[in-house]
Design a protein around this motif. Structure first.
Motif, PDB file in Angstrom:
ATOM      1  N   UNK A  62       1.361   0.832   6.163  1.00 53.71           N
ATOM      2  CA  UNK A  62       1.288  -0.629   6.089  1.00 53.71           C
ATOM      3  C   UNK A  62       1.368  -1.306   7.456  1.00 53.71           C
ATOM      4  N   UNK A  63       2.140  -0.721   8.381  1.00 53.42           N
ATOM      5  CA  UNK A  63       2.268  -1.369   9.693  1.00 53.42           C
ATOM      6  C   UNK A  63       0.966  -1.292  10.468  1.00 53.42           C
ATOM      7  N   UNK A  64       0.255  -0.189  10.290  1.00 54.09           N
ATOM      8  CA  UNK A  64      -1.063  -0.084  10.899  1.00 54.09           C
ATOM      9  C   UNK A  64      -1.976  -1.168  10.303  1.00 54.09           C
ATOM     10  N   UNK A  65      -1.817  -1.385   9.004  1.00 49.10           N
ATOM     11  CA  UNK A  65      -2.583  -2.425   8.320  1.00 49.10           C
ATOM     12  C   UNK A  65      -2.331  -3.786   8.945  1.00 49.10           C
ATOM     13  N   UNK A  66      -1.053  -4.109   9.165  1.00 51.25           N
ATOM     14  CA  UNK A  66      -0.693  -5.400   9.766  1.00 51.25           C
ATOM     15  C   UNK A  66      -1.313  -5.521  11.158  1.00 51.25           C
ATOM     16  N   UNK A  67      -1.233  -4.437  11.931  1.00 50.73           N
ATOM     17  CA  UNK A  67      -1.765  -4.449  13.290  1.00 50.73           C
ATOM     18  C   UNK A  67      -3.278  -4.690  13.277  1.00 50.73           C
ATOM     19  N   UNK A  68      -3.964  -3.934  12.424  1.00 51.02           N
ATOM     20  CA  UNK A  68      -5.420  -4.094  12.340  1.00 51.02           C
ATOM     21  C   UNK A  68      -5.764  -5.507  11.853  1.00 51.02           C
TER      22      UNK A  68
END
Lengths: 309, 392
Positions: A62-68
């Motif tokens: 999910x954190x990668x999702x937020x970053x992207x």
């Protein structure tokens, strides 16, 4: 049900719902401080919501999702920066176009992604020890997620950057009087680009928060007009991150209460309450002299061309 | 100047061409390839109303080799007229489905303008020789969900998130409440309205408000899986609405309602293809399809009427029914499904006596509500608490 449970429920919902508003508002404050009005917040948010969900769903992070989501919002905002700063076109039109483009594009790309639950959302957490403090514990340290805390931390940092650093002075100078800033050697174009892109990044993150943490799934049009609330909150905040926090949380509290108070007050009236509140504040702020005093950037939505003015 | 002249010329040409196009819209010949146009109020990605209609469109498209379809999504209510014209003139549709209540008057007007085209309007009450009406209604299934909610609630307070306080939603809440109280006579159904068909954030905060007020089981009528998700996050029970939502909360989503618009679309289109329905004999064709016709199904996922995790719990709770005697809620549900699916409809959730929450008898003992009464129902069934705009 005592007053304590009322306060706890209201304030803890305030933090959860106020966070996406606050994130995007902080970004818009920077763009407008540099003199660029970006009405494309809704479009950048929905692009962030879509891309954040897709990345979190496919990778499980999910954190990668937020970053992207943030990166996509930033890239998307370059369109507005190019049109309004480089081409010096009408910022209102360009921003509206960005919103329409974002809603449409996310809708088309999102085909087939609706109706999928995200199994790896950003989870709520309970901070040990601190959550057992009476009243304050359940509000602040129970059932919130890390994004809520990070956003709170971001507020003083951004306030410091804007009002206590050289970069902050440059940003505000560009928004007040780009000609003066230019004559002092500030690169107006670069500052405006960076601020718009930063605003786009935060709008994207706010959208990602919606689809990865707040309600972990994708649905077309899921931002539901939040981007417009952000535009109003930016003015309400007098372009100051600290007031941005107060405004976002106040709006969120009223929003939660508009459902909580339905047993006593007509739902139609309550539905209008947070918006009525926003309109009243805008009317108040729109008074000319007050506007100046409250810190409205003088060159807001005015394109800068060297040698004219 | 020359450009402007060219533009005017082009406009005249387009106008003439469109008039000619109107002229050549001919009546459908049974047995020939058929083209159906669908107009949706929302985006097909809403995972609610418009999504369900589009799923049905694809299903019938696959079913009938002679059928082709075209759709337009997110059509605001005021734009239905021009959209219909476009579907007929440019796309040469023989049949037009207008899938929102708000398209009603535009559909009737367009039907007068295009007397050779067949129309079907969803959820309305106005018909014409070439306009039929259709609706797949959920009130029976809401009642069945209510039986489960009544058996499973521990706090005796069941939450309901409603979109708009209109008869359709009120009828659903009423039927749901009838179910809850049949099993649990003291339980209450607390309602919050979000005043929108689709707004995930509003649905989420409304659910949170109901949780704060002590509800521990949730049903809803709005177009997103939000209520199921929020209830699940808090370890509370929920009943899905419209689309398969079991996977959003596998541990806590007990059951729900599923729609099969394709049942209606297939029946209607097949009858047009066979020449049974034409542009001249639809004035009395109204599909009011329920459990019995297979237009609706109980469950949060097709083929799974009740989440297996709750079957034993429902078998453990018993009720005293005047006709069936002491039965478990699970068996009661099976009986009721059979009774309501029966063509003679031995049982209806609104069988009298039914009182409204002010104590007035709305349905007398031994009588039943007509379809018209159901579709115009404004009063609140006994056991509902919370706001009720438009309460008589």
């Amino acid at each position: 049900m005592g007053w304590e449970t009322w306060i706890i429920a209201t304030l803890s919902r305030t933090l959860a719902y106020g966070t996406p508003l606050l994130i995007a508002t902080l970004g818009e404050i920077f763009a407008e401080r540099a003199g660029v009005l970006n009405l494309g917040v809704e479009g950048m948010m929905i692009m962030g919501a879509y891309s954040g969900f897709v990345i979190a769903y496919t990778t499980g992070h999910p954190w990668l999702g937020i970053l992207v989501a943030g990166v996509v919002g930033a890239v998307f905002s370059i369109i507005h920066a190019f049109v309004s700063v480089t081409l010096k076109a009408n910022q209102v039109v360009s921003g509206l176009a960005l919103t329409m483009l974002g809603l449409g594009l996310a809708g088309v790309l999102g085909r087939g992604w609706e109706g999928l639950p995200l199994f790896t959302p950003i989870h709520k957490m309970t901070v040990p020890v601190l959550s057992s403090i009476p009243v304050l514990g359940p509000i602040l340290f129970k059932g919130q997620n890390l994004v809520v805390y990070l956003t709170m931390l971001l507020v003083p940092v951004l306030w410091y950057v804007l009002f206590r650093t050289r970069i902050g002075i440059s940003i505000r100078a560009v928004g007040e009087s780009p000609a003066t800033a230019d004559s002092l050697g500030v690169n107006v174009t670069r500052i405006r680009y960076l601020c718009v892109i930063f605003g786009g990044f935060l709008a994207g993150v706010a959208g990602g928060y919606l689809s990865v943490a707040y309600r972990p799934s994708w649905t077309q049009g899921m931002t539901g007009g939040m981007g417009w609330i952000v535009i109003a909150l930016t003015i309400f905040a007098f372009w100051n991150p600290i007031y941005g926090l107060l405004g976002s949380y106040l709006f969120a509290a009223l929003y939660h209460l508009s459902f909580r108070l339905q047993a006593w007050v007509s739902p139609e009236l309550l539905k209008a309450m947070p918006y009525l509140f926003a309109i009243l504040v805008l009317i108040f702020v729109a008074q000319g002299t007050l506007k100046k005093k409250m810190g409205a950037p003088a060159a807001l939505s005015v394109p800068y061309t060297r040698g004219e003015e | 100047m020359r450009n402007r002249l060219a533009l005017v010329g082009l406009m005249v040409l387009v106008m003439v061409a469109s008039m000619v196009a109107v002229g050549i819209a001919a009546e459908y010949v049974p047995g020939s390839p058929l083209k159906a146009g669908f107009i949706y109020i929302g985006p097909i990605g809403d995972y609610g109303w418009s999504h369900a209609h589009d799923v049905a469109r694809k299903a019938v498209l696959e079913q009938f080799p002679w059928l082709s379809t075209v759709y337009v999504e997110s059509v605001p209510e005021g734009d239905a007229g021009p959209t219909i014209d476009k579907l007929i003139n440019d796309e040469h549709c023989n049949v037009i489905f207008t899938t929102s209540f708000g398209y009603m008057d535009d559909t009737i007007a367009a039907a007068k303008k295009h007397p050779d085209v067949i129309f079907a309007h969803c959820s309305g009450f106005k018909r014409a020789p070439n306009v039929a009406t259709y609706m797949a209604d959920f009130y029976q299934v809401y009642y069945l969900n209510g039986l489960m909610a009544g058996a499973l609630t521990k706090t005796g307070k069941v939450g309901y998130v409603g979109a708009f306080p209109i008869p359709e939603v009120k009828r659903h809440i009423g039927a749901f409440t009838r179910g809850v109280r049949e099993v649990n006579p003291d339980a209450q159904v607390d309602v919050r309205w979000i005043m929108e068909w689709f707004n995930p954030a509003a649905a989420k905060e409304a659910t949170e408000a109901l949780i704060a007020d002590g509800c521990d089981a949730f049903a809803f009528t709005e177009d997103s899986p939000t209520v199921v998700q929020v209830a699940g996050e808090n370890g509370l029970l929920s009943f899905a609405h419209y689309s398969p939502m079991y996977r959003f909360s596998k541990d806590y989503c007990v059951s729900g309602e599923l729609v099969h618009w394709d049942a209606i679309y297939a029946d209607f289109l097949a009858k047009i293809y066979a020449g049974v329905y034409t542009a001249h004999n639809l004035a009395n064709v109204d599909y009011w399809w329920l459990l019995g016709q297979g237009a609706v199904e109980m469950g949060a996922q097709p083929g799974m009427p009740i989440n297996p995790a709750y079957v034993d719990k429902l078998k453990a709770v018993t009720v005293d029914d005047p006709v069936l005697g002491t039965v478990s809620v699970y068996d009661l549900i099976q009986d009721r499904i059979a009774e309501m699916s029966d063509p003679s409809m031995v049982f209806d959730p609104y069988d009298g006596p039914v009182k409204d929450r002010k104590g007035n008898v709305q349905v007398k003992a031994g009588s039943r509500m007509s379809v018209l009464q159901l579709t115009t129902m404004e009063w609140a069934v006994e056991g509902i608490i919370g706001p009720w705009p438009g309460e008589p």
